[in-house]
Design an enzyme around this catalytic site. Structure first.
Site, PDB file in Angstrom:
ATOM      1  N   GLU A 179      50.139  34.168  43.292  1.00 17.24           N
ATOM      2  CA  GLU A 179      50.132  34.283  41.829  1.00 17.24           C
ATOM      3  C   GLU A 179      51.459  34.835  41.324  1.00 17.24           C
ATOM      4  OE1 GLU A 179      46.148  33.966  39.896  1.00 17.24           O
ATOM      5  OE2 GLU A 179      46.744  36.051  39.888  1.00 17.24           O
ATOM      6  N   LYS A 228      39.273  38.402  33.338  1.00 17.33           N
ATOM      7  CA  LYS A 228      40.003  39.627  32.983  1.00 17.33           C
ATOM      8  C   LYS A 228      39.109  40.514  32.103  1.00 17.33           C
ATOM      9  CE  LYS A 228      44.119  36.832  33.250  1.00 17.33           C
ATOM     10  NZ  LYS A 228      45.531  36.901  33.278  1.00 17.33           N
ATOM     11  N   HIS A 261      45.693  42.059  42.101  1.00 13.70           N
ATOM     12  CA  HIS A 261      46.130  41.175  41.014  1.00 13.70           C
ATOM     13  C   HIS A 261      47.412  41.754  40.401  1.00 13.70           C
ATOM     14  CE1 HIS A 261      46.215  39.037  37.172  1.00 13.70           C
ATOM     15  NE2 HIS A 261      45.459  38.122  37.775  1.00 13.70           N
ATOM     16  N   GLY A 314      49.537  33.853  32.579  1.00 11.98           N
ATOM     17  CA  GLY A 314      49.242  34.226  31.203  1.00 11.98           C
ATOM     18  C   GLY A 314      50.146  33.605  30.154  1.00 11.98           C
ATOM     19  N   GLY A 359      42.947  31.832  34.922  1.00 15.33           N
ATOM     20  CA  GLY A 359      42.705  32.871  33.925  1.00 15.33           C
ATOM     21  C   GLY A 359      42.291  32.267  32.603  1.00 15.33           C
ATOM     22  N   ASN A 378      39.046  33.702  36.345  1.00 15.02           N
ATOM     23  CA  ASN A 378      39.264  35.147  36.199  1.00 15.02           C
ATOM     24  C   ASN A 378      39.237  35.491  34.713  1.00 15.02           C
ATOM     25  OD1 ASN A 378      40.020  37.820  36.312  1.00 15.02           O
ATOM     26  ND2 ASN A 378      42.169  37.411  36.795  1.00 15.02           N
ATOM     27  N   SER A 425      48.769  30.073  34.979  1.00 13.69           N
ATOM     28  CA  SER A 425      48.750  29.053  33.917  1.00 13.69           C
ATOM     29  C   SER A 425      48.245  27.689  34.393  1.00 13.69           C
ATOM     30  CB  SER A 425      50.131  28.922  33.281  1.00 13.69           C
ATOM     31  OG  SER A 425      50.447  30.108  32.594  1.00 13.69           O
ATOM     32  N   GLU A 479      48.329  42.123  37.465  1.00 18.33           N
ATOM     33  CA  GLU A 479      48.097  43.040  36.333  1.00 18.33           C
ATOM     34  C   GLU A 479      47.713  44.431  36.832  1.00 18.33           C
ATOM     35  OE1 GLU A 479      45.361  40.508  34.233  1.00 18.33           O
ATOM     36  OE2 GLU A 479      47.010  39.134  33.791  1.00 18.33           O
TER      37      GLU A 479
HETATM   38  C1  PEP Z   1      45.252  35.187  36.485  1.00 18.45           C
HETATM   39  O1  PEP Z   1      45.191  36.135  35.727  1.00 18.45           O
HETATM   40  O2  PEP Z   1      44.881  35.305  37.656  1.00 18.45           O
HETATM   41  C2  PEP Z   1      45.755  33.925  35.981  1.00 18.45           C
HETATM   42  C3  PEP Z   1      46.046  32.994  36.832  1.00 18.45           C
HETATM   43  O3  PEP Z   1      45.895  33.818  34.602  1.00 18.45           O
HETATM   44  P1  PEP Z   1      46.379  32.524  33.783  1.00 18.45           P
HETATM   45  O4  PEP Z   1      45.676  31.330  34.360  1.00 18.45           O
HETATM   46  O5  PEP Z   1      45.987  32.789  32.375  1.00 18.45           O
HETATM   47  O6  PEP Z   1      47.851  32.419  33.993  1.00 18.45           O
END
Ligand code: PEP
Length: 261
Positions: free
Chosen positions: A167, A11, A95, A173, A235, A9, A214, A97
């Site tokens: 998630e 973003k 998501h 993040g 991400g 992803n 993460s 966000e």
């Molecule tokens: C995401 O935004 O879906 C995500 C999992 O981000 P990250 O891996 O950076 O935590």
């Protein structure tokens, strides 16, 4: 057996030049589709060009969002029907966000799920859980509620076109605070049990459930080995092509397939 699914992803990172360069580097180095599916969710602006670049590749390009109507006076929104016409199959919906920064409620996410399905898209429905809510209400109530509301009105046939991603936003993040493999699997197990209550055991055993938050090269092997985790949503660690390819290889190796070239 559920086929592993790895979704990067991006973003709102990268320019179109960077995006095309990245895709050119990885598109011919991925495992065959029967071993694992590899997808990249990219900004709307890049969809057409990247979908063209990957037409003959096992790499699939995914939308990060869409609207809940096919057309109309909705400035700045993206039509699910237009995505389908571009050849896009999967779309991330709900998501954390989007929920947090753009105030998307469970009901709006559910409307988007229906619009995507009607347009012939396959939603990757994200369900979230924040530390505060976790402490106040417990993980169970929160996650279960998002699954139930997100899937409201979805038939068992339609469920076959949906992927669910667990998630927890407290793990997204940060780059380091991934849920432990046990916590991540618990979240995915909880989602599967909720799907079983709604649609029965057989349907629940078919649905693919991803973990995201993460995920990186260090924690991926432990996560992917867990029984209810069918893949990952990545991400930050998906932004570098070499790292992403390594993570694809890790998933393939854990599933007993062949690594990429
Ligand atoms: C995401 O935004 O879906 C995500 C999992 O981000 P990250 O891996 O950076 O935590």
């Amino acid at each position: 057996m559920r086929k592993p699914l790895i979704v990067g992803n991006w973003k709102m990172y990268k320019t179109i030049t960077e995006a095309e360069d990245y895709v050119a580097q990885i598109k011919d180095r991925l495992p065959a589709k029967q071993v694992a599916e590899v997808e990249l969710a990219v900004p709307t602006l890049f969809l057409q060009s990247l979908a063209r670049l990957t037409a003959a590749s096992p790499l699939k390009i995914v939308a990060e969002n869409c609207f809940y109507q096919d057309e109309g006076a909705f400035t700045g929104e993206t039509s699910p029907l237009a995505l389908r016409e571009l050849g896009i199959k999967h779309v991330i919906l709900g998501h954390s966000e989007r929920r947090r920064l753009f105030f998307e409620s469970d009901q709006v996410v559910n409307q988007k799920v229906h619009a995507a399905l009607s347009a012939g898209l396959c939603p990757i429905l994200c369900v979230d859980e924040t530390m505060k809510r976790l402490a106040e209400h417990g993980q169970v109530a929160w996650v279960v509620n998002q699954v139930i509301t997100g899937l409201a009105g979805v038939s068992e046939d339609q469920l076959a076109h949906i992927v669910i991603a667990y998630e927890p936003s407290w793990a997204i993040g940060t780059g380091k605070a991934a849920a432990s493999p046990v916590e991540a699997n618990e979240g995915c197990y909880l989602i599967r049990q909720t799907v079983a209550c709604l649609y029965g055991e057989a349907a629940a055993n078919r649905v693919r459930i991803l973990y995201g938050g993460s995920v990186n090269q260090a924690n991926l092997p432990q996560l992917i080995g867990r029984p209810d985790i069918d893949g990952v949503l990545i991400g930050r660690a998906s932004l570098d092509p070499a790292t992403f390819l390594t993570m694809v290889d890790q998933v393939v190796a854990a599933s007993g397939g062949e690594a990429s070239a």
